[in-house]
Write a protein that holds these residues in place. Structure first.
Motif, PDB file in Angstrom:
ATOM      1  N   PRO A   1       0.832  -1.205   0.000  1.00  0.00           N
ATOM      2  CA  PRO A   1       0.000   0.000   0.000  1.00  0.00           C
ATOM      3  C   PRO A   1       0.866   1.255   0.000  1.00  0.00           C
ATOM      4  O   PRO A   1       2.000   1.245   0.486  1.00  0.00           O
ATOM      5  N   MET A   2       0.318   2.326  -0.576  1.00  0.00           N
ATOM      6  CA  MET A   2       1.070   3.577  -0.583  1.00  0.00           C
ATOM      7  C   MET A   2       0.971   4.260   0.778  1.00  0.00           C
ATOM      8  O   MET A   2       0.045   4.000   1.549  1.00  0.00           O
ATOM      9  N   THR A   3       1.937   5.105   1.027  1.00  0.00           N
ATOM     10  CA  THR A   3       1.949   5.840   2.291  1.00  0.00           C
ATOM     11  C   THR A   3       0.928   6.977   2.210  1.00  0.00           C
ATOM     12  O   THR A   3       0.432   7.309   1.136  1.00  0.00           O
ATOM     13  N   HIS A   4       0.651   7.583   3.359  1.00  0.00           N
ATOM     14  CA  HIS A   4      -0.260   8.732   3.381  1.00  0.00           C
ATOM     15  C   HIS A   4       0.290   9.861   2.513  1.00  0.00           C
ATOM     16  O   HIS A   4      -0.460  10.526   1.796  1.00  0.00           O
ATOM     17  N   ALA A   5       1.602  10.057   2.567  1.00  0.00           N
ATOM     18  CA  ALA A   5       2.223  11.125   1.780  1.00  0.00           C
ATOM     19  C   ALA A   5       2.052  10.861   0.285  1.00  0.00           C
ATOM     20  O   ALA A   5       1.738  11.778  -0.483  1.00  0.00           O
ATOM     21  N   GLU A   6       2.249   9.592  -0.132  1.00  0.00           N
ATOM     22  CA  GLU A   6       2.070   9.243  -1.550  1.00  0.00           C
ATOM     23  C   GLU A   6       0.623   9.435  -1.980  1.00  0.00           C
ATOM     24  O   GLU A   6       0.357   9.943  -3.077  1.00  0.00           O
ATOM     25  N   LEU A   7      -0.303   9.034  -1.127  1.00  0.00           N
ATOM     26  CA  LEU A   7      -1.724   9.192  -1.434  1.00  0.00           C
ATOM     27  C   LEU A   7      -2.084  10.675  -1.567  1.00  0.00           C
ATOM     28  O   LEU A   7      -2.740  11.072  -2.529  1.00  0.00           O
ATOM     29  N   ASN A   8      -1.635  11.487  -0.630  1.00  0.00           N
ATOM     30  CA  ASN A   8      -1.933  12.923  -0.685  1.00  0.00           C
ATOM     31  C   ASN A   8      -1.323  13.570  -1.924  1.00  0.00           C
ATOM     32  O   ASN A   8      -1.946  14.427  -2.558  1.00  0.00           O
ATOM     33  N   LYS A   9      -0.113  13.147  -2.284  1.00  0.00           N
ATOM     34  CA  LYS A   9       0.535  13.684  -3.491  1.00  0.00           C
ATOM     35  C   LYS A   9      -0.284  13.317  -4.736  1.00  0.00           C
ATOM     36  O   LYS A   9      -0.481  14.137  -5.634  1.00  0.00           O
TER      37      LYS A   9
ATOM     38  N   ILE B   1      -3.517  12.641  -4.833  1.00  0.00           N
ATOM     39  CA  ILE B   1      -4.766  13.407  -4.784  1.00  0.00           C
ATOM     40  C   ILE B   1      -4.528  14.832  -5.282  1.00  0.00           C
ATOM     41  O   ILE B   1      -5.297  15.355  -6.089  1.00  0.00           O
ATOM     42  N   ASP B   2      -3.449  15.447  -4.805  1.00  0.00           N
ATOM     43  CA  ASP B   2      -3.128  16.815  -5.233  1.00  0.00           C
ATOM     44  C   ASP B   2      -2.930  16.888  -6.746  1.00  0.00           C
ATOM     45  O   ASP B   2      -3.421  17.808  -7.401  1.00  0.00           O
ATOM     46  N   LYS B   3      -2.216  15.916  -7.305  1.00  0.00           N
ATOM     47  CA  LYS B   3      -1.989  15.912  -8.754  1.00  0.00           C
ATOM     48  C   LYS B   3      -3.299  15.717  -9.507  1.00  0.00           C
ATOM     49  O   LYS B   3      -3.559  16.394 -10.507  1.00  0.00           O
ATOM     50  N   SER B   4      -4.151  14.833  -9.022  1.00  0.00           N
ATOM     51  CA  SER B   4      -5.443  14.590  -9.670  1.00  0.00           C
ATOM     52  C   SER B   4      -6.311  15.845  -9.650  1.00  0.00           C
ATOM     53  O   SER B   4      -6.940  16.192 -10.662  1.00  0.00           O
ATOM     54  N   GLU B   5      -6.338  16.520  -8.516  1.00  0.00           N
ATOM     55  CA  GLU B   5      -7.124  17.747  -8.434  1.00  0.00           C
ATOM     56  C   GLU B   5      -6.559  18.829  -9.352  1.00  0.00           C
ATOM     57  O   GLU B   5      -7.314  19.555 -10.009  1.00  0.00           O
ATOM     58  N   SER B   6      -5.253  18.920  -9.434  1.00  0.00           N
ATOM     59  CA  SER B   6      -4.615  19.884 -10.342  1.00  0.00           C
ATOM     60  C   SER B   6      -4.943  19.552 -11.799  1.00  0.00           C
ATOM     61  O   SER B   6      -5.262  20.446 -12.594  1.00  0.00           O
ATOM     62  N   ASP B   7      -4.849  18.277 -12.146  1.00  0.00           N
ATOM     63  CA  ASP B   7      -5.184  17.851 -13.515  1.00  0.00           C
ATOM     64  C   ASP B   7      -6.623  18.221 -13.857  1.00  0.00           C
ATOM     65  O   ASP B   7      -6.909  18.718 -14.945  1.00  0.00           O
ATOM     66  N   PHE B   8      -7.539  17.997 -12.917  1.00  0.00           N
ATOM     67  CA  PHE B   8      -8.941  18.312 -13.169  1.00  0.00           C
ATOM     68  C   PHE B   8      -9.144  19.818 -13.366  1.00  0.00           C
ATOM     69  O   PHE B   8      -9.813  20.253 -14.302  1.00  0.00           O
TER      70      PHE B   8
END
Length: 77
Positions: free
Chosen positions: A44-52, A54-61
């Motif tokens: 599983p990914m770490t919390h930091a990887e997950l947050n990163k 999410i941030d990229k996905s929101e930026s892409d959107f």
């Protein structure tokens, strides 16, 4: 009978096979088992990887870098 002995016996029986169909089915079963085994090795990914991510996905959107589900479905029809 231990695992090594069982594997040797299996290979010996496999080498006696004359049916291409049976060999194909055993190859398919082996590939399927290998894929299932590979999937069980999951980290599983770490919390930091997950947050990163999410941030990229929101930026892409926000920057219109995405495809709608209908666009994706059309690609596979």
């Amino acid at each position: 009978m231990n695992l090594e002995a069982r594997k040797i016996e299996f290979v010996q029986e496999f080498l006696k096979l004359q049916s291409e169909e049976v060999v194909s089915r055993l190859e398919k079963a082996l590939r399927k088992e290998k894929i299932a085994s590979d999937e069980r090795v999951f980290e599983p990914m770490t919390h930091a990887e997950l947050n990163k991510r999410i941030d990229k996905s929101e930026s892409d959107f926000r920057n219109n870098r995405f495809k709608s589900s209908s666009e994706l479905l059309a690609k596979f029809e």
